[in-house]
Design a protein around this motif. Structure first.
Motif, PDB file in Angstrom:
ATOM      1  N   LYS A   1       0.820  -1.216   0.000  1.00  0.00           N
ATOM      2  CA  LYS A   1       0.000   0.000   0.000  1.00  0.00           C
ATOM      3  C   LYS A   1       0.851   1.263   0.000  1.00  0.00           C
ATOM      4  O   LYS A   1       2.052   1.232   0.259  1.00  0.00           O
ATOM      5  N   VAL A   2       0.169   2.355  -0.291  1.00  0.00           N
ATOM      6  CA  VAL A   2       0.675   3.707  -0.072  1.00  0.00           C
ATOM      7  C   VAL A   2      -0.209   4.319   1.002  1.00  0.00           C
ATOM      8  O   VAL A   2      -1.436   4.228   0.930  1.00  0.00           O
ATOM      9  N   ILE A   3       0.401   4.934   1.992  1.00  0.00           N
ATOM     10  CA  ILE A   3      -0.364   5.603   3.034  1.00  0.00           C
ATOM     11  C   ILE A   3      -0.183   7.107   2.923  1.00  0.00           C
ATOM     12  O   ILE A   3       0.856   7.596   2.483  1.00  0.00           O
ATOM     13  N   CYS A   4      -1.226   7.851   3.307  1.00  0.00           N
ATOM     14  CA  CYS A   4      -1.153   9.306   3.360  1.00  0.00           C
ATOM     15  C   CYS A   4      -1.079   9.715   4.825  1.00  0.00           C
ATOM     16  O   CYS A   4      -1.956   9.365   5.631  1.00  0.00           O
ATOM     17  N   VAL A   5      -0.032  10.455   5.178  1.00  0.00           N
ATOM     18  CA  VAL A   5       0.227  10.851   6.557  1.00  0.00           C
ATOM     19  C   VAL A   5       0.066  12.360   6.707  1.00  0.00           C
ATOM     20  O   VAL A   5       0.632  13.136   5.933  1.00  0.00           O
ATOM     21  N   ASP A   6      -0.711  12.755   7.704  1.00  0.00           N
ATOM     22  CA  ASP A   6      -0.775  14.163   8.087  1.00  0.00           C
ATOM     23  C   ASP A   6       0.343  14.400   9.096  1.00  0.00           C
ATOM     24  O   ASP A   6       0.263  13.956  10.243  1.00  0.00           O
TER      25      ASP A   6
ATOM     26  N   ILE B   1      -2.247   8.580  10.063  1.00  0.00           N
ATOM     27  CA  ILE B   1      -2.542   8.090   8.715  1.00  0.00           C
ATOM     28  C   ILE B   1      -3.989   8.444   8.396  1.00  0.00           C
ATOM     29  O   ILE B   1      -4.903   8.060   9.139  1.00  0.00           O
ATOM     30  N   ILE B   2      -4.203   9.176   7.300  1.00  0.00           N
ATOM     31  CA  ILE B   2      -5.559   9.623   6.981  1.00  0.00           C
ATOM     32  C   ILE B   2      -6.128   8.971   5.725  1.00  0.00           C
ATOM     33  O   ILE B   2      -7.306   9.132   5.431  1.00  0.00           O
ATOM     34  N   GLU B   3      -5.302   8.238   4.990  1.00  0.00           N
ATOM     35  CA  GLU B   3      -5.772   7.576   3.777  1.00  0.00           C
ATOM     36  C   GLU B   3      -4.819   6.454   3.413  1.00  0.00           C
ATOM     37  O   GLU B   3      -3.628   6.489   3.766  1.00  0.00           O
ATOM     38  N   SER B   4      -5.339   5.433   2.714  1.00  0.00           N
ATOM     39  CA  SER B   4      -4.505   4.332   2.229  1.00  0.00           C
ATOM     40  C   SER B   4      -4.920   3.970   0.813  1.00  0.00           C
ATOM     41  O   SER B   4      -6.097   4.040   0.458  1.00  0.00           O
ATOM     42  N   ILE B   5      -3.920   3.592   0.018  1.00  0.00           N
ATOM     43  CA  ILE B   5      -4.158   3.078  -1.332  1.00  0.00           C
ATOM     44  C   ILE B   5      -3.619   1.653  -1.375  1.00  0.00           C
ATOM     45  O   ILE B   5      -2.441   1.421  -1.096  1.00  0.00           O
ATOM     46  N   HIS B   6      -4.468   0.717  -1.720  1.00  0.00           N
ATOM     47  CA  HIS B   6      -4.078  -0.692  -1.710  1.00  0.00           C
ATOM     48  C   HIS B   6      -3.635  -1.146  -3.101  1.00  0.00           C
ATOM     49  O   HIS B   6      -4.209  -0.749  -4.114  1.00  0.00           O
ATOM     50  N   LEU B   7      -2.612  -1.994  -3.133  1.00  0.00           N
ATOM     51  CA  LEU B   7      -2.090  -2.561  -4.377  1.00  0.00           C
ATOM     52  C   LEU B   7      -2.051  -4.076  -4.274  1.00  0.00           C
ATOM     53  O   LEU B   7      -1.882  -4.626  -3.173  1.00  0.00           O
ATOM     54  N   PRO B   8      -2.145  -4.780  -5.411  1.00  0.00           N
ATOM     55  CA  PRO B   8      -2.140  -6.243  -5.406  1.00  0.00           C
ATOM     56  C   PRO B   8      -0.741  -6.848  -5.446  1.00  0.00           C
ATOM     57  O   PRO B   8      -0.554  -7.974  -5.901  1.00  0.00           O
ATOM     58  N   VAL B   9       0.250  -6.082  -4.979  1.00  0.00           N
ATOM     59  CA  VAL B   9       1.636  -6.558  -4.933  1.00  0.00           C
ATOM     60  C   VAL B   9       2.231  -6.194  -3.576  1.00  0.00           C
ATOM     61  O   VAL B   9       1.772  -5.261  -2.913  1.00  0.00           O
TER      62      VAL B   9
END
Length: 285
Positions: A215-220, A226-234
């Motif tokens: 994943k990619v996380i968004c940090v304030d 952590i305020i958001e996450s983007i999930h990846l299939p790897v």
């Protein structure tokens, strides 16, 4: 949020994505395949230039070339002519060490970190290169100097030292050549994976790739949350940068997982995130 495959590719270790605003293309590297790559989102084409050594990061310059880091060199690469010349060589770098992530600051200097290829702790450094090509150590005692970012006002610098599982911040200015006043932005020890490369958006929020974390996380950074996450299939997510016509597409690089087969590993991913990024800074010499 879920990332999509932007360009299926069999990369070994994609890293260092840079959005070329002028040409509306993504420039990145495959460290282990020793290639500087250029992806055109409109044509969905991916072209590469082979280099003589591992290639670890890339940034724009105020000329027609790019500054590219290899094992212990900084090269000036002309993508159009597909040639390169040595700019700086760091002969003091031990054989087990190599350059890693690099990026330009708001004051047009180039910052480049190192790492050990044998997992040695505390031997890495972060260097700064001025407009005259003079390279100086700005921070010692790191293990894997990784993601770098600066806030919009240019008075704060963020740095990842991957094995520590922390993102740090430092006071910053045009005169900064040594990193002092270290503060912990966030401790990610409870997360799967390790923080790797990162970028920053127009609201000074950090978007951080998690190696081994899928994943990619968004940090304030103000809240340390952590305020958001983007999930990846790897598994191995290496870095990210904002691009596209409106700078609202997050392009994400990935790497192969040695212990298991993942079909999309080593591809370029993307995600529309609804917030703008910050244009890449330029190295001036």
């Amino acid at each position: 949020m879920e990332a999509k495959i932007e360009k299926k590719y069999d990369g070994r270790l994609l890293e260092g994505p840079l959005w070329d605003e002028e040409n509306q293309k993504l420039v990145l590297v495959d460290i282990l395949d020793k290639k500087l790559l250029t992806y055109d989102p409109k044509k969905t084409t991916l072209e590469g230039i082979a280099l003589p050594s591992v290639v670890t990061s890339v940034s724009k310059t105020n000329h027609s070339n790019l500054i590219v880091s290899t094992r212990n060199q900084l090269l000036l690469v002309d993508k159009n002519k597909k040639n390169h010349e040595e700019y700086i060589r760091l002969d003091t770098l031990e054989k087990t060490m190599r350059f890693n992530d690099g990026k330009c600051d708001p004051y047009n200097r180039f910052w480049i970190g190192t790492m050990s290829e044998e997992d040695e702790e505390g031997k890495a450094q972060l260097y700064v290169v001025d407009e005259k090509g003079v390279i100086k150590s700005a921070k010692e005692g790191l293990s894997v100097s990784n993601g770098l970012a600066w806030n919009r006002t240019g008075d704060k610098f963020f740095l990842v030292d991957s094995p520590k599982n922390k993102i740090m911040s430092y006071s910053f200015s045009k005169e900064t050549t040594r990193l002092e006043d270290e503060k912990v932005v966030i401790d990610l020890s409870d997360m799967d994976g390790f923080p790797d490369g990162m970028t920053i958006d127009e609201h000074d929020r950090l978007w951080v790739a998690l190696w081994g974390g899928s994943k990619v996380i968004c940090v304030d950074p103000d809240k340390g949350e952590i305020i958001e996450s983007i999930h990846l299939p790897v598994s191995n997510v290496t870095c990210c940068t904002f691009g596209g016509d409106d700078l609202q597409t997050l392009f994400i690089t990935t790497a192969k997982e040695e212990e298991k087969y993942e079909e999309a590993a080593g591809s370029i991913f993307s995600c529309r995130v609804g917030v703008k990024g910050v244009p890449a800074y330029t190295y001036v010499y």
